[in-house]
Design a protein around this motif. Structure first.
Motif, PDB file in Angstrom:
ATOM      1  N   LYS A 290      -4.005   0.022  -8.527  1.00  0.00           N
ATOM      2  CA  LYS A 290      -4.010  -0.019  -7.064  1.00  0.00           C
ATOM      3  C   LYS A 290      -2.749   0.602  -6.474  1.00  0.00           C
ATOM      4  N   ALA A 291      -1.612   0.428  -7.137  1.00  0.00           N
ATOM      5  CA  ALA A 291      -0.366   1.022  -6.645  1.00  0.00           C
ATOM      6  C   ALA A 291      -0.452   2.544  -6.658  1.00  0.00           C
TER       7      ALA A 291
ATOM      8  N   VAL B 248       2.191   5.208  -4.804  1.00  0.00           N
ATOM      9  CA  VAL B 248       3.458   5.013  -5.511  1.00  0.00           C
ATOM     10  C   VAL B 248       3.757   6.234  -6.386  1.00  0.00           C
TER      11      VAL B 248
ATOM     12  N   LEU C 205       7.908   1.213  -7.325  1.00  0.00           N
ATOM     13  CA  LEU C 205       7.571  -0.205  -7.444  1.00  0.00           C
ATOM     14  C   LEU C 205       8.269  -0.802  -8.660  1.00  0.00           C
TER      15      LEU C 205
ATOM     16  N   GLN D  54       8.247  -3.851 -10.623  1.00  0.00           N
ATOM     17  CA  GLN D  54       7.325  -4.977 -10.767  1.00  0.00           C
ATOM     18  C   GLN D  54       7.757  -5.935 -11.874  1.00  0.00           C
TER      19      GLN D  54
ATOM     20  N   ILE E  75       6.409   3.500 -11.335  1.00  0.00           N
ATOM     21  CA  ILE E  75       6.368   2.047 -11.490  1.00  0.00           C
ATOM     22  C   ILE E  75       7.322   1.659 -12.609  1.00  0.00           C
TER      23      ILE E  75
ATOM     24  N   GLY F 224       3.180  -6.683  -4.009  1.00  0.00           N
ATOM     25  CA  GLY F 224       3.549  -5.276  -4.053  1.00  0.00           C
ATOM     26  C   GLY F 224       2.540  -4.392  -3.357  1.00  0.00           C
ATOM     27  N   LEU F 225       1.255  -4.700  -3.536  1.00  0.00           N
ATOM     28  CA  LEU F 225       0.208  -3.902  -2.917  1.00  0.00           C
ATOM     29  C   LEU F 225       0.230  -4.065  -1.399  1.00  0.00           C
TER      30      LEU F 225
ATOM     31  N   LEU G 156       3.131  -1.829  -0.229  1.00  0.00           N
ATOM     32  CA  LEU G 156       2.750  -0.428  -0.358  1.00  0.00           C
ATOM     33  C   LEU G 156       1.736  -0.025   0.714  1.00  0.00           C
TER      34      LEU G 156
ATOM     35  N   ILE H 128      -2.353  -3.962 -10.996  1.00  0.00           N
ATOM     36  CA  ILE H 128      -1.245  -3.544 -10.132  1.00  0.00           C
ATOM     37  C   ILE H 128      -1.027  -2.039 -10.230  1.00  0.00           C
TER      38      ILE H 128
END
Length: 246
Positions: free
Chosen positions: A96-97, A102, A80, A82, A105, A233-234, A237, A93
């Motif tokens: 949860k990612a 993920v 990710l 971000q 990040i 993003g979530l 994903l 973020i």
């Protein structure tokens, strides 16, 4: 059952030595006692079920009861990228990612990002973000703690992403949901996937062009509604996790 992470060098034939901040957490926060069972991962595919054998001043010695191959991780590595968001949105973020699978990040200081971090602030943020990643990894039964990279410029992020198999860039000006579905549907299990998400102000057109040229990014749409940076993003994903789960 509580989960903890160690380095491979801490794993012996019959015991594992837990060190660092987890020692205090086990002793003084969880107040665990000898014979209580815990799960330990060394960042590989093996999960160890152990019981606490000794609680010492600077380490916890755990006896290995049995080891098993755990299939908690996706075969695909998801990255990710971000764009730095305002306030403490990055914490949500990251949490949860990590839960969504993920593997890494990469915070990106894109042109329209309002947040600017100097070196001192960045170091503090990274320590905090990495701690959140570890906590989320423990909660969601991850086999390793996803790494939070240092902040990169957009050009650095695009350079970093060019080795990945697939790079997705959701863009509010993009159209063609059928094409987006086709792009996502063609991603194969085992392929590495990068997802570029803009900050609150989105991407500049030049950044989109740079990602396409340097990282062969596929510009996609997420539909007719504009999603917040902490949602976009979530959303991607979640779709990838569903599509690529074994």
């Amino acid at each position: 059952m509580h989960r903890f992470f160690v380095e491979p060098c801490q794993v012996g034939e019959k015991e594992i030595r837990i060190q660092g901040s987890d020692v205090n957490h086990i002793k003084n926060v969880l107040r665990m006692k000898p014979k209580e069972e815990i799960l330990i991962s060394s960042g590989e595919s093996t999960e160890y079920t152990c019981y606490i054998e000794k609680i010492q001043e600077e380490e916890i010695v755990a006896h290995i009861m049995y080891a098993q191959k755990a299939g908690y991780e996706l075969s695909s590595k998801l990255y990710l990228f971000q764009g730095l968001p305002k306030s403490d949105k990055m914490e949500l973020i990251i949490q949860k990612a990590v839960e969504l699978g993920v593997c890494e990040i990469i915070p990106v200081a894109s042109k329209r990002a309002v947040v600017k971090l100097d070196k001192k602030k960045e170091e503090k943020k990274l320590a905090r973000w990495q701690a959140i990643s570890e906590s989320a990894a423990k909660q969601s039964k991850r086999m390793y703690v996803p790494k939070i990279q240092g902040v990169k410029t957009f050009a650095q992020a695009a350079e970093y992403a060019k080795t990945l198999d697939v790079v997705l860039l959701p863009y509010e000006l993009a159209k063609g949901m059928e094409q987006t579905k086709e792009i996502v549907g063609n991603i194969q299990k085992g392929q590495s996937v990068g997802i570029f998400i803009g900050p609150e102000g989105g991407f500049e057109e030049a950044e989109v062009e740079l990602a396409v040229q340097k990282a062969d990014a596929r510009v996609i749409t997420l539909g007719k509604r504009i999603l917040r940076t902490e949602t976009a993003g979530l959303a991607v994903l979640s779709v990838l996790m569903f599509a690529l789960e074994e």
